[in-house]
Scaffold this active site. Structure first.
Site, PDB file in Angstrom:
ATOM      1  N   LYS A   1       0.795  -0.816   0.503  1.00 11.47           N
ATOM      2  CA  LYS A   1      -0.054  -0.277   0.181  1.00 11.47           C
ATOM      3  C   LYS A   1       0.820   1.477  -0.508  1.00 11.47           C
ATOM      4  O   LYS A   1       1.498   1.257   1.000  1.00 11.47           O
ATOM      5  CB  LYS A   1      -0.749   0.181   1.374  1.00 11.47           C
TER       6      LYS A   1
ATOM      7  N   ASP B   1     -13.891   2.749   9.325  1.00 11.18           N
ATOM      8  CA  ASP B   1     -14.784   2.746   7.600  1.00 11.18           C
ATOM      9  C   ASP B   1     -15.659   1.349   7.369  1.00 11.18           C
ATOM     10  O   ASP B   1     -14.591   0.779   6.568  1.00 11.18           O
ATOM     11  CB  ASP B   1     -13.290   3.090   6.495  1.00 11.18           C
TER      12      ASP B   1
ATOM     13  N   ASN C   1     -14.401  -4.454   4.258  1.00 14.18           N
ATOM     14  CA  ASN C   1     -13.320  -4.448   5.312  1.00 14.18           C
ATOM     15  C   ASN C   1     -13.077  -5.197   6.699  1.00 14.18           C
ATOM     16  O   ASN C   1     -12.359  -4.724   7.767  1.00 14.18           O
ATOM     17  CB  ASN C   1     -12.958  -2.929   5.908  1.00 14.18           C
TER      18      ASN C   1
ATOM     19  N   ASP D   1      -7.855  -2.477   6.520  1.00 16.43           N
ATOM     20  CA  ASP D   1      -8.217  -1.614   6.389  1.00 16.43           C
ATOM     21  C   ASP D   1      -8.624  -0.161   7.275  1.00 16.43           C
ATOM     22  O   ASP D   1      -9.339   0.461   7.213  1.00 16.43           O
ATOM     23  CB  ASP D   1      -9.093  -0.568   4.879  1.00 16.43           C
TER      24      ASP D   1
END
Length: 258
Positions: free
Chosen positions: A43, A185, A190, A203
């Site tokens: 990432k 989130d 996720n 995440d």
């Protein structure tokens, strides 16, 4: 890929082929790759986003802090350069919870368990501030640097005409917060569930101390849009929280430019 990878990141990847991940909506670039039988994710957060919750160094710190409380990805390498921040994590087991979308009772049960596990994380020493004030400050930064989400939709709130209207309303309607640990989130993409029905969270860049309704509002939105309004209501009933439409609306509006 045009960004030069730091040596530690490049050495870990070796000659593995990087495959771009097209699923997420984050402005960070995400790639998957394999080493032997193991799968990993790279990432990359551009430098301009480093002061925000898109920061992968922040996420790496959050994952390390959470390792004793929740099942989260193992961080295997982090680095930074003038171009941005870099993190490699090991893939978690199982499938994303959205794969259970055709089994409403199952998805409700797992989302309720996910919320309970997250809110059970003690926050007395939590170093990650995801409060309303912190997120509003972050929103100001994103909008000031033209980094807000382009595909926003204000039509769902007819009384809001412009982004400035939304920001003004958010400042006017700030709720009193009941702090817990929040994923930040929480949605069907996720949370992963493995073959033993154990949950794994990914995440977590926005993870931190926040109002208990932030995660609940996001799950309700996911279920409402991807399953049905009825199932979203059943989730609240099963969770035993009643409903707080004002907080749900606030946190959905706060998320509109992220």
């Amino acid at each position: 890929m045009t960004i030069q990878l730091p040596c530690t990141i490049e050495q870990f990847i070796g000659g593995a082929a990087l495959r771009a991940d097209e699923i997420g909506e984050s402005p960070c670039d995400v790639y998957s790759f394999k080493r032997g039988n193991d799968r990993f994710f790279l990432k990359i957060c551009p430098a301009i986003l480093a002061p925000t919750t898109y920061s992968v160094l922040r996420e790496a710190q959050a994952l390390s802090w959470l390792a004793g409380h929740l099942s989260v990805p193992e961080v295997v390498a982090v680095a930074e350069s003038v171009e941005g921040e870099f993190m490699i994590t090991r893939c978690v087991e199982g499938q994303p919870l959205q794969a259970r979308i055709n089994d409403p009772s199952s998805i409700i049960m797992f989302f309720c368990e996910a919320v309970r596990q997250l809110q059970a994380v003690p926050i007395h020493d939590c170093p990650f501030d995801s409060s309303v004030e912190a997120r509003l400050h972050e929103l100001d930064y994103l909008l000031a640097h033209n980094l807000g989400e382009d595909c926003y939709n204000l039509q769902q709130w007819p009384y809001l005409q412009t982004p400035l209207d939304l920001v003004a309303r958010l400042h006017k309607t700030k709720p009193t917060e009941d702090r817990v640990f929040s994923h930040g989130d929480l949605c069907g993409a996720n949370v992963f569930v493995d073959g033993h029905d154990s949950l794994h969270f990914i995440d977590l860049g926005r993870g931190g101390s926040a109002d208990r309704w932030l995660d609940i509002a996001f799950v309700h939105r996911f279920l409402r849009k991807d399953v049905s309004l009825g199932v979203a209501g059943e989730f609240l009933t099963e969770l035993g929280e009643g409903d707080d439409p004002a907080k749900r609306e606030f946190f959905e509006q706060l998320d509109e430019f992220f």
